[in-house]
Motif scaffolding. Structure first.
Motif, mmCIF file in Angstrom:
data_model
loop_
_atom_site.group_PDB
_atom_site.id
_atom_site.type_symbol
_atom_site.label_atom_id
_atom_site.label_comp_id
_atom_site.label_asym_id
_atom_site.label_seq_id
_atom_site.Cartn_x
_atom_site.Cartn_y
_atom_site.Cartn_z
ATOM 1 N N LEU A 1 0.849 -1.183 0.000
ATOM 2 C CA LEU A 1 0.000 0.000 0.000
ATOM 3 C C LEU A 1 0.886 1.235 0.000
ATOM 4 C CD1 LEU A 1 -2.575 -1.056 2.745
ATOM 5 C CD2 LEU A 1 -2.776 -1.304 0.274
ATOM 6 N N GLY A 2 0.866 1.949 -1.116
ATOM 7 C CA GLY A 2 1.713 3.125 -1.217
ATOM 8 C C GLY A 2 3.091 2.792 -1.739
ATOM 9 N N LYS A 3 3.788 3.792 -2.199
ATOM 10 C CA LYS A 3 5.129 3.603 -2.729
ATOM 11 C C LYS A 3 5.946 4.850 -2.445
ATOM 12 C CE LYS A 3 7.656 2.490 -6.927
ATOM 13 N NZ LYS A 3 7.564 2.197 -8.372
ATOM 14 N N ASP A 4 7.178 4.648 -2.016
ATOM 15 C CA ASP A 4 8.032 5.794 -1.726
ATOM 16 C C ASP A 4 8.227 6.648 -2.969
ATOM 17 O OD1 ASP A 4 8.280 4.866 0.799
ATOM 18 O OD2 ASP A 4 10.374 4.244 0.637
ATOM 19 N N LYS B 1 2.452 23.287 3.236
ATOM 20 C CA LYS B 1 1.805 23.557 1.943
ATOM 21 C C LYS B 1 2.411 22.696 0.844
ATOM 22 C CE LYS B 1 0.666 27.140 -1.430
ATOM 23 N NZ LYS B 1 1.080 26.318 -2.594
ATOM 24 N N VAL B 2 3.730 22.568 0.837
ATOM 25 C CA VAL B 2 4.394 21.786 -0.202
ATOM 26 C C VAL B 2 4.000 20.314 -0.094
ATOM 27 C CG1 VAL B 2 6.644 20.995 -1.028
ATOM 28 C CG2 VAL B 2 6.287 23.411 -0.499
ATOM 29 N N ILE B 3 3.881 19.800 1.121
ATOM 30 C CA ILE B 3 3.417 18.418 1.307
ATOM 31 C C ILE B 3 2.026 18.244 0.700
ATOM 32 C CG2 ILE B 3 2.577 16.783 3.046
ATOM 33 C CD1 ILE B 3 4.942 17.660 4.808
ATOM 34 N N ALA B 4 1.134 19.182 0.990
ATOM 35 C CA ALA B 4 -0.231 19.087 0.462
ATOM 36 C C ALA B 4 -0.241 19.155 -1.062
ATOM 37 C CB ALA B 4 -1.091 20.210 1.049
ATOM 38 N N ASP B 5 0.589 20.024 -1.618
ATOM 39 C CA ASP B 5 0.654 20.154 -3.077
ATOM 40 C C ASP B 5 1.203 18.881 -3.728
ATOM 41 O OD1 ASP B 5 -0.369 22.695 -2.945
ATOM 42 O OD2 ASP B 5 1.573 23.700 -3.105
ATOM 43 N N VAL C 1 9.764 17.674 4.439
ATOM 44 C CA VAL C 1 8.864 17.253 3.361
ATOM 45 C C VAL C 1 9.162 15.827 2.909
ATOM 46 C CG1 VAL C 1 8.037 17.734 1.024
ATOM 47 C CG2 VAL C 1 8.592 19.630 2.558
ATOM 48 N N MET C 2 10.422 15.559 2.608
ATOM 49 C CA MET C 2 10.804 14.263 2.051
ATOM 50 C C MET C 2 10.374 13.070 2.918
ATOM 51 S SD MET C 2 14.575 13.208 0.564
ATOM 52 C CE MET C 2 14.886 14.846 -0.104
ATOM 53 N N PRO C 3 10.564 13.127 4.243
ATOM 54 C CA PRO C 3 10.195 11.962 5.058
ATOM 55 C C PRO C 3 8.718 11.573 4.942
ATOM 56 C CG PRO C 3 11.591 13.445 6.317
ATOM 57 C CD PRO C 3 11.219 14.176 5.061
ATOM 58 N N HIS C 4 7.873 12.540 4.642
ATOM 59 C CA HIS C 4 6.444 12.261 4.510
ATOM 60 C C HIS C 4 6.164 11.320 3.337
ATOM 61 C CE1 HIS C 4 2.149 13.143 5.065
ATOM 62 N NE2 HIS C 4 2.060 13.162 3.751
ATOM 63 N N PHE C 5 7.050 11.318 2.346
ATOM 64 C CA PHE C 5 6.817 10.558 1.123
ATOM 65 C C PHE C 5 7.791 9.405 0.929
ATOM 66 C CE2 PHE C 5 5.253 14.858 0.412
ATOM 67 C CZ PHE C 5 3.966 14.609 -0.012
ATOM 68 N N THR C 6 8.750 9.250 1.839
ATOM 69 C CA THR C 6 9.748 8.201 1.667
ATOM 70 C C THR C 6 9.692 7.138 2.765
ATOM 71 O OG1 THR C 6 11.395 9.565 2.798
ATOM 72 C CG2 THR C 6 11.347 9.669 0.400
ATOM 73 N N LYS C 7 8.616 7.132 3.520
ATOM 74 C CA LYS C 7 8.419 6.101 4.541
ATOM 75 C C LYS C 7 6.992 5.549 4.460
ATOM 76 C CE LYS C 7 11.788 8.171 7.705
ATOM 77 N NZ LYS C 7 12.011 8.789 9.032
#
Length: 354
Positions: A4-7, A299-303, A341-347
């Motif tokens: 479920l999900g991908k980095d 904001k960048v995370i949401a975008d 920002v990055m950790p939100h999308f790489t874990k």
């Protein structure tokens, strides 16, 4: 077990524009220092543009600049974005890029394109009108040279007979090749049939999703395996403007000056849907663009969440150093992005018993 999900992966783009408040040497050294830091911060790739005869891009050889970056880094992928094939002898370019692959111990990504600026062709006394046909021949030769020990090729522009290619790249099948995809669907179809990855510019999210689907179907129809296609798409990315600061207001104020100077210099074609020859740039419209990530970390995370949902693409190439941005400002933005920002999308990779 279902994933479920991908980095996501995040790269950085470098045009190396020399704004009036910087020297050529300062801009180029700033870029190398940023790439060194990007390697330490865990960015996936650094992409270097190639231009000549204009202040908005002063790296005339991606191979030279990438070699310098390779010597300063350990893990980050290093890509040309793009090497203009019609302006190089393809065999010489393949040799130079293989050397970069060796120096970097197999970290090269080779992005290729035609070049779009007639002035750059005129500066080298090259025929701008022949660039498409020359590009196609060159791409065939470069691909062959990076994947094979010996090249034989006969075409309109090049005649190469049983020439051995040295050095051999570290990557066993040669460095992955990326093509710049325009708004025309034919470019993504051709990339798919050739088995190359792709880079997207300033198209809207719905068109991005369309092109990814078209790439996948075209590649599979051409006989490529599902695994190969998935890997090629996973490497592919889209270029987005980016700057991060503690608050959105601060980020938008900081990014404006360099961006507006760059847009005023680069007036030979409309850019990313936010500039025209008639109207210039509307900064408020730029900030609302789907291709813009400028704001606080939140904001960048949401975008990015919206971008990922609307496109399905997991790789973003961030353009932080546009138009001679102050060095400390770029470094701070890079750190904020990597830390908040990055950790939100790489874990995100988790498993579930479904």
């Amino acid at each position: 077990m279902t994933e479920l999900g991908k980095d996501m992966t995040f790269g950085l783009f470098y045009l190396n524009s020399v704004a009036p408040w910087k020297t050529d040497a300062e801009e180029l050294r700033n870029g190398l220092d940023q790439i060194k830091l990007a390697d330490e911060l865990g960015y996936h790739a650094a992409w270097i543009a190639e231009h000549n005869a204009r202040a908005y891009g002063v790296v005339s050889s991606t191979a030279v600049y990438l070699s310098a970056a390779a010597a300063m880094t350990k893990n980050i992928k290093l890509g040309s974005a793009v090497s203009r094939l019609p302006l190089h002898h393809p065999l010489k370019l393949a040799e130079d890029m293989a050397l970069v692959d060796v120096i970097s111990d197999g970290r090269l990504y080779l992005g290729v394109g035609k070049g779009y600026d007639k002035l750059e062709y005129d500066a080298y006394n090259e025929d701008f009108d022949e660039r498409h046909d020359k590009y196609l021949e060159s791409l065939d030769i470069v691909t062959t040279a990076l994947q094979n020990d010996v090249v034989t090729y006969s075409g309109k522009f090049y005649d190469i007979q049983d020439i051995k290619v040295y050095p051999r790249p570290v990557q066993e099948s040669g460095p992955p090749i990326f093509v710049m995809v325009s708004g025309n669907d034919n470019s993504i179809i051709n990339a798919a049939k050739q088995g190359h990855s792709f880079m997207l510019g300033g198209i809207k999210n719905d068109d991005t999703k369309h092109k990814i689907a078209l790439y996948k179907s075209s590649a599979l129809e051409s006989g490529l395996s599902q695994e190969y296609v998935d890997d090629a798409v996973a490497r592919s990315g889209k270029l987005l403007f980016c700057h991060v600061a503690e608050t959105t207001e601060q980020a938008q104020a900081e990014y404006k000056h360099g961006l507006e100077w760059y847009m005023s210099e680069r007036d030979n074609r409309p850019t990313f849907g936010v500039i025209s020859r008639e109207r210039g740039i509307d900064y408020d419209s730029f900030l609302k663009s789907e291709n813009t990530l400028v704001g606080s970390p939140e904001k960048v995370i949401a975008d990015i969440e919206r971008y990922k949902e609307e496109t399905g693409l997991n790789n973003i190439i961030l353009w932080m150093n546009i138009g001679g941005q102050p060095q400390e400002q770029v470094l701070k933005s890079m750190k904020l992005f990597s830390e908040q920002v990055m950790p939100h999308f790489t874990k995100q990779s988790v498993t579930s018993n479904n």
